[in-house]
Enzyme design. Structure first.
Site, PDB file in Angstrom:
ATOM      1  N   ALA A 181       0.953  -1.215   0.091  1.00 24.58           N
ATOM      2  CA  ALA A 181      -0.108   0.032   0.036  1.00 24.58           C
ATOM      3  C   ALA A 181       0.966   1.379   0.012  1.00 24.58           C
ATOM      4  O   ALA A 181       2.018   1.406   0.290  1.00 24.58           O
ATOM      5  CB  ALA A 181      -0.920  -0.102   1.256  1.00 24.58           C
ATOM      6  N   GLY A 213      -0.475  -5.217   0.350  1.00 23.19           N
ATOM      7  CA  GLY A 213      -1.482  -5.021  -0.589  1.00 23.19           C
ATOM      8  C   GLY A 213      -1.278  -5.667  -2.036  1.00 23.19           C
ATOM      9  O   GLY A 213      -2.214  -5.822  -2.630  1.00 23.19           O
ATOM     10  N   GLU A 255       2.384  -5.894   7.206  1.00 27.12           N
ATOM     11  CA  GLU A 255       1.590  -5.092   7.975  1.00 27.12           C
ATOM     12  C   GLU A 255       1.854  -4.975   9.251  1.00 27.12           C
ATOM     13  O   GLU A 255       1.883  -3.955   9.830  1.00 27.12           O
ATOM     14  CB  GLU A 255       0.109  -5.354   7.499  1.00 27.12           C
ATOM     15  CG  GLU A 255      -0.315  -4.882   6.165  1.00 27.12           C
ATOM     16  CD  GLU A 255      -0.183  -6.202   5.165  1.00 27.12           C
ATOM     17  OE1 GLU A 255      -0.673  -6.120   3.899  1.00 27.12           O
ATOM     18  OE2 GLU A 255       0.465  -7.335   5.525  1.00 27.12           O
ATOM     19  N   GLU A 300      -2.216  -9.382  -1.611  1.00 24.09           N
ATOM     20  CA  GLU A 300      -3.343  -9.427  -1.602  1.00 24.09           C
ATOM     21  C   GLU A 300      -4.128  -9.331  -2.879  1.00 24.09           C
ATOM     22  O   GLU A 300      -5.230  -9.882  -3.267  1.00 24.09           O
ATOM     23  CB  GLU A 300      -3.950  -8.347  -0.476  1.00 24.09           C
ATOM     24  CG  GLU A 300      -3.658  -8.614   0.934  1.00 24.09           C
ATOM     25  CD  GLU A 300      -4.200  -7.686   1.825  1.00 24.09           C
ATOM     26  OE1 GLU A 300      -5.149  -7.922   2.438  1.00 24.09           O
ATOM     27  OE2 GLU A 300      -3.742  -6.443   1.697  1.00 24.09           O
TER      28      GLU A 300
END
Length: 477
Positions: free
Chosen positions: A67, A106, A129, A109
């Site tokens: 992210a 991310g 994370e 993901e």
């Protein structure tokens, strides 16, 4: 022909293949612009009757490295990554992802939302994370257990460790591992999908085998390892929810993610993240570090044994020296206790404990340091003592070996002047206990070579420490 969707994302049609490329340097962070372009590109390609398979890849250094954490703490802007991953997964056209460089957080993901994943050798894969005080918030805690099982997912998500393509393949997080340029691999894999030799599937349709014992063990483990941290337990709670239907699990994960985002721990850890990146911007950043395999330690007291422990835990071979056998025995016993403590804290496995211990050699003669790549002196804080040691090291150590002192305040220029190689002399000031404390001062003397400084910073990374560049002054920093 490649058609720009926006300044970051492009869609290219090659026969009946749709190639979606991401170009958001330096690491393809999942910024608002990348998310917007990716969602539009996937929608266009999925709606195109002439496209029969979609391949997603990154240009430059990586796939999606995670992210854009600069957006954390700001008002979320649509489209958000959870919805994009769900849209990709729901596509009627098979979507595959090509992972290279880094597929973290991310990025991983997003890949788990695709119907097949190809890893290029060298890619780093993981969920970091938790190290930022949050949990995966785009379905990672729900899709990973469907692929690799609850115990493996708990390990990855609660530790934040990065894994190799080979381990990711073993855990079924990726479907195959290969080599080559990302676009070429994307085309090749897409053609295999069309030919029926690369089977794709939606992760959401896979079952999760409940494992309540693994959940209990994970909760006990994170309480033991990180008793004061908020997010590790939230990671366990989210993975525990993966046995629910995924349309229930993802909103539950997102609620836990928002709790973490709103916590002061998240704010503090992300501040530390940016601070650590800032101190790595040094004048010697372009210098090539010297190769270090074996480290010599002079002195086996509290600091010397702690530094030796840190080196051993980081995979280096260590030669420990002391003035007499009794002091050497005490030093070895301290290191042994430190390693046993690392096992108890979960920092070192029982299987590796013996191997790490075997990497330690000990001697009462400085001559045993003749072939080491780096010496770290941790003797008594006395200038005459240190100058005498460095004079001997200068004669004994091989050309190109680096000579570092752990002094906390003595003049390193004066120590370097005792040698005929002042360019190889610098400070590595550890903080006690050296195998636990993360800060490491790299103290640059007047004649220290740039590659010596770069080696100090590379060593800090190898030790999982934060290096700070300091000059020679009273007390350094």
């Amino acid at each position: 022909m490649k058609t720009p969707i926006n300044e970051i994302v492009s869609l290219e049609k090659v026969d009946d293949i749709g190639l979606i490329s991401l170009k958001n340097p330096p690491v393809n962070a999942a910024s608002h612009a990348l998310r917007t372009g990716l969602l539009e590109a996937v929608t266009q390609a999925d709606d195109d009757p002439d496209i029969h398979v979609i391949a997603l890849y990154g240009e430059g250094r990586s796939f999606i490295a995670g992210a854009d954490i600069r957006e954390f703490g700001q008002q979320p802007r649509e489209p958000l990554l959870p919805g994009i991953c769900t849209r990709i997964e729901a596509a009627k056209t098979p979507v595959i992802s090509i992972l290279h460089g880094a597929a973290l957080g991310g990025g991983l993901e997003t890949a788990l939302g695709t119907h097949g994943r190809v890893a290029i050798e060298g890619v780093k894969i993981g969920f970091p994370e938790v190290t930022l005080g949050i949990i995966p918030g785009a379905g990672g805690t729900q899709r990973a257990p469907r692929l690799c099982g609850i115990p493996a997912a708990l390990d990855l998500i609660t530790t934040g460790r990065r894994i190799s393509p080979a381990e990711a393949l073993k855990l079924r997080l990726v479907d195959r591992v290969t080599t080559g340029a990302p676009r070429h691999v994307a085309l090749s894999a897409a053609r295999e999908v069309l030919a029926g030799t690369f089977q794709t599937r939606r992760v959401r349709d896979m079952d999760v085998i409940p494992d309540p014992d693994a959940i209990v063990r994970a909760k006990e483990d994170v309480v033991r390892r990180a008793p004061n941290l908020f997010s590790p337990l939230k990671c366990v709670e989210a993975v525990e929810a993966s046995t629910r239907p995924i349309d229930e699990g993802i909103p539950f994960e997102r609620a836990l993610f928002r709790e973490c985002i709103d916590s002061p721990q998240r704010a503090g850890l992300i501040h530390a993240f940016f601070a650590e990146r800032a101190v790595a911007k040094i004048p010697e950043a372009d210098a090539i570090p010297r190769h270090i395999e074996t480290i010599g330690i002079v002195g086996s007291g509290t600091m010397g044994s702690g530094i030796a422990t840190a080196a051993l835990l980081s995979g280096f071979s260590v030669v420990l020296t002391e003035r007499d056998e009794e002091a050497l025995r005490r030093g070895r016993e301290t290191i042994s206790r430190n390693l046993d403590g690392a096992v108890k804290r979960g920092k070192l496995s029982e299987d590796k404990r013996a191997l790490v211990g075997d990497a330690l050699d000990a001697t009462v003669s400085l001559a045993g340091l003749a072939e080491v790549d780096l010496v770290i002196e941790a003797a008594f804080e006395d200038m005459a003592v240190k100058k005498e040691i460095f004079e001997q090291l200068d004669r004994i150590c091989k050309p190109g070996a680096l000579l570092a002192t752990n002094t906390s305040y003595l003049d390193i220029n004066e120590i370097a002047a005792a040698t005929g190689r002042p360019e190889d002399v610098f400070g590595l000031h550890f903080f006690s206990p050296a195998h636990v404390m993360r800060l490491l001062e790299v103290v640059v003397a007047d004649q220290t070579a740039p590659d010596a400084v770069a080696t100090g910073f590379a060593l800090a990374r190898g030790f999982r420490k934060v290096a700070v560049r300091a000059g020679v002054c009273d007390g350094f920093i």
